[in-house]
Design a protein around this motif. Sequence first.
Motif, PDB file in Angstrom:
ATOM      1  N   PHE A 155      56.637  39.396  14.555  1.00 21.96           N
ATOM      2  CA  PHE A 155      57.852  38.602  14.762  1.00 21.96           C
ATOM      3  C   PHE A 155      57.561  37.108  14.606  1.00 21.96           C
ATOM      4  CE2 PHE A 155      60.140  36.032  17.958  1.00 21.96           C
ATOM      5  CZ  PHE A 155      61.435  36.123  17.455  1.00 21.96           C
ATOM      6  N   CYS A 156      56.490  36.658  15.245  1.00 22.06           N
ATOM      7  CA  CYS A 156      56.132  35.239  15.184  1.00 22.06           C
ATOM      8  C   CYS A 156      55.778  34.809  13.767  1.00 22.06           C
ATOM      9  CB  CYS A 156      54.960  34.958  16.126  1.00 22.06           C
ATOM     10  SG  CYS A 156      55.396  35.092  17.871  1.00 22.06           S
ATOM     11  N   SER A 157      55.087  35.689  13.042  1.00 20.93           N
ATOM     12  CA  SER A 157      54.709  35.379  11.668  1.00 20.93           C
ATOM     13  C   SER A 157      55.948  35.246  10.779  1.00 20.93           C
ATOM     14  CB  SER A 157      53.780  36.471  11.127  1.00 20.93           C
ATOM     15  OG  SER A 157      53.469  36.243   9.769  1.00 20.93           O
ATOM     16  N   GLU A 158      56.875  36.182  10.914  1.00 21.40           N
ATOM     17  CA  GLU A 158      58.073  36.181  10.076  1.00 21.40           C
ATOM     18  C   GLU A 158      59.020  35.027  10.417  1.00 21.40           C
ATOM     19  OE1 GLU A 158      60.048  39.950   9.878  1.00 21.40           O
ATOM     20  OE2 GLU A 158      58.158  41.065   9.618  1.00 21.40           O
ATOM     21  N   HIS A 159      59.043  34.611  11.695  1.00 25.16           N
ATOM     22  CA  HIS A 159      59.961  33.557  12.121  1.00 25.16           C
ATOM     23  C   HIS A 159      59.266  32.206  12.280  1.00 25.16           C
ATOM     24  CE1 HIS A 159      62.326  37.141  13.059  1.00 25.16           C
ATOM     25  NE2 HIS A 159      63.384  36.360  13.147  1.00 25.16           N
ATOM     26  N   GLU A 160      57.978  32.163  11.924  1.00 22.64           N
ATOM     27  CA  GLU A 160      57.190  30.929  12.011  1.00 22.64           C
ATOM     28  C   GLU A 160      57.285  30.295  13.398  1.00 22.64           C
ATOM     29  OE1 GLU A 160      58.498  28.461   8.793  1.00 22.64           O
ATOM     30  OE2 GLU A 160      57.504  29.676   7.271  1.00 22.64           O
ATOM     31  N   ILE A 161      56.971  31.118  14.397  1.00 21.15           N
ATOM     32  CA  ILE A 161      57.035  30.692  15.794  1.00 21.15           C
ATOM     33  C   ILE A 161      55.632  30.649  16.377  1.00 21.15           C
ATOM     34  CG2 ILE A 161      57.780  31.402  18.116  1.00 21.15           C
ATOM     35  CD1 ILE A 161      60.304  32.533  16.799  1.00 21.15           C
ATOM     36  N   GLU A 162      55.319  29.596  17.117  1.00 20.70           N
ATOM     37  CA  GLU A 162      54.053  29.475  17.834  1.00 20.70           C
ATOM     38  C   GLU A 162      54.328  29.735  19.315  1.00 20.70           C
ATOM     39  OE1 GLU A 162      51.051  28.985  16.633  1.00 20.70           O
ATOM     40  OE2 GLU A 162      51.622  28.651  14.527  1.00 20.70           O
ATOM     41  N   LEU A 163      53.882  30.882  19.822  1.00 24.82           N
ATOM     42  CA  LEU A 163      54.186  31.258  21.205  1.00 24.82           C
ATOM     43  C   LEU A 163      53.762  30.198  22.232  1.00 24.82           C
ATOM     44  CD1 LEU A 163      53.459  35.083  21.404  1.00 24.82           C
ATOM     45  CD2 LEU A 163      55.657  33.928  21.229  1.00 24.82           C
ATOM     46  N   PRO A 164      52.557  29.608  22.107  1.00 22.80           N
ATOM     47  CA  PRO A 164      52.147  28.631  23.126  1.00 22.80           C
ATOM     48  C   PRO A 164      53.048  27.404  23.203  1.00 22.80           C
ATOM     49  CG  PRO A 164      50.248  29.395  21.863  1.00 22.80           C
ATOM     50  CD  PRO A 164      51.474  29.880  21.144  1.00 22.80           C
ATOM     51  N   ASN A 165      53.844  27.163  22.162  1.00 22.36           N
ATOM     52  CA  ASN A 165      54.720  25.989  22.152  1.00 22.36           C
ATOM     53  C   ASN A 165      56.049  26.238  22.869  1.00 22.36           C
ATOM     54  OD1 ASN A 165      52.806  24.638  20.640  1.00 22.36           O
ATOM     55  ND2 ASN A 165      53.776  25.085  18.676  1.00 22.36           N
TER      56      ASN A 165
END
Length: 216
Positions: A155-165
């Motif tokens: 999910f993070c890869s596809e939506h370009e999301i950095e969880l720690p942020n």
Amino acid sequence: MYWLGPFEYPSKQALLDRLKHFIRSADLGQINHPVAVQKLHLLLALHPEADRKIGVGVDHFRLERNQLAGRGLRLVRFDGTSDSFSYKRCITGVTQSHHGKVCEALRFAVRPQMEAFRESLEWPVKCAIKGVEIAHPNDLHIDHKVAFWRLLEQFCSEHEIELPNLQVVGNGMTLALANRQVTEAFIEYHHHHAQLQPTCREANVWKGGRLQIATE
């Protein structure tokens, strides 16, 4: 639950047990499995002397025999120097990381989907892993066929999301992401991509022990 980065464990003790088993049973020498390496980097970052241990940066990890007895983890830095480190010191007494809280918040967000799947099952229910009949509702666990952390990583890869942020609000059962848009996007992603299956308690324990630290 206890989270090592995006990796979920029932408790700190469960992670300690997995690490102990890994160190006892894995091949000696350089550790090359990419997931195991990722977990060891996350683990080392929790060490109370992480900055000193990491130094100029870690090139790779090794599993070696200790000088006195047993086995232990060793890091090798980019400059060729090396040092041992205790996985127990990395975990014992460490509070939940911010990254872990973000993962927990997203796990809570999809709980209604997990409960809906549970309610849709018709008894008697068979364990998807062991193939045995689950005798009692208290023994029924809803498991992700593809691990939750892998789904979250995709999910993070596809939506370009950095969880720690991401920021969280609340605590305990009310823990949630401050960014509702990301939460809603993950709920939708989980709905379309999660492969849920019923398992018994014994199968969950067996699955965790079989996969160990490197591949679960």
